[in-house]
Design a protein around this motif. Structure first.
Motif, mmCIF file in Angstrom:
data_model
loop_
_atom_site.group_PDB
_atom_site.id
_atom_site.type_symbol
_atom_site.label_atom_id
_atom_site.label_comp_id
_atom_site.label_asym_id
_atom_site.label_seq_id
_atom_site.Cartn_x
_atom_site.Cartn_y
_atom_site.Cartn_z
ATOM 1 N N GLY A 39 -75.305 19.603 78.853
ATOM 2 C CA GLY A 39 -74.409 18.458 78.749
ATOM 3 C C GLY A 39 -74.477 17.562 79.964
ATOM 4 N N SER A 42 -73.707 14.838 64.996
ATOM 5 C CA SER A 42 -73.364 14.390 66.342
ATOM 6 C C SER A 42 -73.397 12.867 66.394
ATOM 7 C CB SER A 42 -74.370 14.946 67.344
ATOM 8 O OG SER A 42 -75.643 14.359 67.115
ATOM 9 N N VAL A 99 -73.430 19.003 71.998
ATOM 10 C CA VAL A 99 -74.483 19.117 73.012
ATOM 11 C C VAL A 99 -75.865 19.164 72.365
ATOM 12 C CG1 VAL A 99 -75.399 20.532 74.890
ATOM 13 C CG2 VAL A 99 -72.932 20.263 74.623
ATOM 14 N N THR A 117 -81.076 16.103 71.498
ATOM 15 C CA THR A 117 -81.422 17.423 72.011
ATOM 16 C C THR A 117 -81.871 18.309 70.859
ATOM 17 O OG1 THR A 117 -79.073 17.994 71.862
ATOM 18 C CG2 THR A 117 -79.913 17.352 74.023
ATOM 19 N N THR A 159 -77.748 15.456 79.730
ATOM 20 C CA THR A 159 -77.641 14.400 78.718
ATOM 21 C C THR A 159 -76.670 13.316 79.158
ATOM 22 O OG1 THR A 159 -75.949 15.658 77.514
ATOM 23 C CG2 THR A 159 -78.221 15.973 76.842
ATOM 24 N N SER A 160 -75.565 13.696 79.805
ATOM 25 C CA SER A 160 -74.584 12.703 80.265
ATOM 26 C C SER A 160 -75.194 11.778 81.308
ATOM 27 C CB SER A 160 -73.358 13.397 80.846
ATOM 28 O OG SER A 160 -72.673 14.137 79.856
ATOM 29 N N TYR A 194 -72.071 24.976 71.502
ATOM 30 C CA TYR A 194 -72.934 23.816 71.746
ATOM 31 C C TYR A 194 -72.444 22.559 71.038
ATOM 32 C CZ TYR A 194 -76.089 27.498 73.297
ATOM 33 O OH TYR A 194 -76.636 28.574 73.944
ATOM 34 N N PRO A 249 -74.493 25.562 77.947
ATOM 35 C CA PRO A 249 -74.183 24.254 77.356
ATOM 36 C C PRO A 249 -73.744 23.241 78.398
ATOM 37 C CG PRO A 249 -73.150 26.031 76.095
ATOM 38 C CD PRO A 249 -73.678 26.638 77.352
#
Length: 420
Positions: free
Chosen positions: A313, A407, A343, A328, A316-317, A340, A309
């Motif tokens: 992460g 999310s 994430v 995702t 994606t960040s 997750y 994860p």
């Protein structure tokens, strides 16, 4: 928020006019202040239409100060405050408007929405009942939002029979509304999920509350029940397509991603197939997008059996730091789903999934090269085979009504889509 007719079609106050005394009223300070107030109000509407909401709010505040009894100005100011999380000021506007016109349906509706947002459900319901106390024929096109909000409030309190009645009434008024159709079809699922705690599968509750993800289940799963798959082997490309069809269709409804990338080698055929079907551009997540992407286009990252994860992460960040909206999607997970949280946005299975081209349990596996186009053909057929849009829209509706489980990326997508 209510549609624009709740604001712009409000009954006008009597306009200043010349009386028998001739031009004297035109010279009065009161007449002048009302004319100037309307100028500020019109300026505010123009500023709001151009996205200058802070300037628009200043104009509406000035209009209200110059003509504090004009409900139209109070509603415009309250609406823009409510849209931009200035709820205390919005509440003051609606309270003031109710003192002027206690039974005005527009004021009652806007106030009900604000109260519902803060959990004051009983007060919100009371407002809606007052709006409908004389029936709904006088509301004309405004009746549907009232019944829709009645249904949403009943759903939040667990009154599923009342929710069903309200949503069906609203749907009869606007039969083409996708959200209302989905809600009517989904109420049995909502009721099933929200039974007393001892009747709910602990795995299901844990999955939703910990993951913050939209879980789809596999194959014939209804999209809400989440079987305890310890692992599953997919033997053919058609089986893989049937698993990813509903997430792919959901992405179409929420706004197809502009860029799609695979987080690991086994995910490459899936990323290629989704790109082929939804459009967009295939890209390498190890070389993040930086320029020329036109604002905040959605980016989809695909993984088979999401691994670390922290690594996901980090990717994606980095993309979000460059201004992209990132979703995702995992077809399976290697670790417990709680790992997750925040994430992974979309998941097809909480367990490990073997795909035909990466199946350690099989003596031979399909080569990865060239599978993307073949899988895309299977995916198109699988999407076409979905039973109307029920499975997709009902799932979207469920998550729209239970956004605390979703999310941040999905909450933004819901807010920007016209589906939920």
């Amino acid at each position: 928020m209510p549609d624009e007719s709740w604001i712009t079609n409000h009954a006008e106050d009597a306009a200043p006019r010349i009386d028998d005394a001739g031009l004297a009223p035109l010279l009065s300070p009161l007449f002048h202040s009302r004319v100037v107030a309307d100028q500020h109000y019109q300026r505010g509407l123009d500023q709001e239409s151009r996205g200058q909401w802070d300037r628009a709010l200043a104009s509406f505040r000035t209009a209200c100060a110059l003509h504090p009894e004009r409900i139209l100005y109070l509603l415009a100011r309250g609406r823009i405050c409510q849209t931009h999380d200035l709820d205390p000021e919005a509440a003051d506007c609606y309270e003031h408007a109710r003192r002027i016109a206690p039974r005005d349906p527009v004021v009652l509706f806007n106030q009900a929405e604000l109260w519902a947002r803060h959990g004051r459900l009983a007060m919100a319901v009371q407002n809606l009942e007052e709006i409908l106390s004389d029936g709904s024929s006088h509301l004309a096109g405004r009746a549907m939002p009232v019944h829709r909000l009645r249904g949403d409030l009943a759903l939040r309190t667990g009154d599923y029979s009342r929710a069903d009645e309200a949503f069906r009434t609203a749907l009869a008024l606007v039969p083409e509304d996708a959200y209302l159709r989905a809600m009517v079809e989904s109420l049995p699922r909502f009721a099933e999920f929200n039974r007393d705690a001892e009747d709910i599968s602990p795995a299901k509750r844990l999955a939703y509350t910990q993951a913050g993800a939209m879980l789809f289940g596999l194959l014939d799963d209804d999209g809400v029940t989440i079987p305890d798959y310890p692992g599953i082997g997919l033997e053919t490309l058609d089986e893989v397509a049937s698993v990813i069809a509903r997430p792919a269709r959901t992405l179409q409804l929420l706004g197809s991603p502009a860029y799609i990338g695979a987080l690991d080698a086994p995910s490459q055929p899936i990323a290629e197939a989704i790109t082929d079907v939804l459009g967009g551009t295939l890209f390498d997540p190890s070389a993040p997008l930086r320029k020329g992407t036109g604002g905040r286009p959605p980016v989809l990252l695909v993984t088979v059996n999401a691994s670390d994860p922290g690594t996901i992460g980090a990717v994606t960040s980095l993309l979000r730091a460059e201004g992209q909206t990132v979703w995702t999607y995992a077809i399976g997970l290697r670790h417990p789903i709680g790992a997750y949280h925040g994430v992974i946005d979309l998941v097809s299975s909480r367990g490990f999934v073997e795909v035909p081209w990466d199946a350690p349990s099989r003596e031979t596996t399909l080569p990865v090269e060239g599978l993307g186009a073949e899988l895309a053909s299977c995916l198109r057929r699988a999407i076409e085979a979905l039973p109307t849009l029920t499975a997709v829209t009902s799932h979207l509706a469920w998550h729209s009504s239970h956004r605390r489980f979703a999310s941040g990326s999905l909450r933004d997508a819901f807010a920007q889509s016209g589906i939920c």
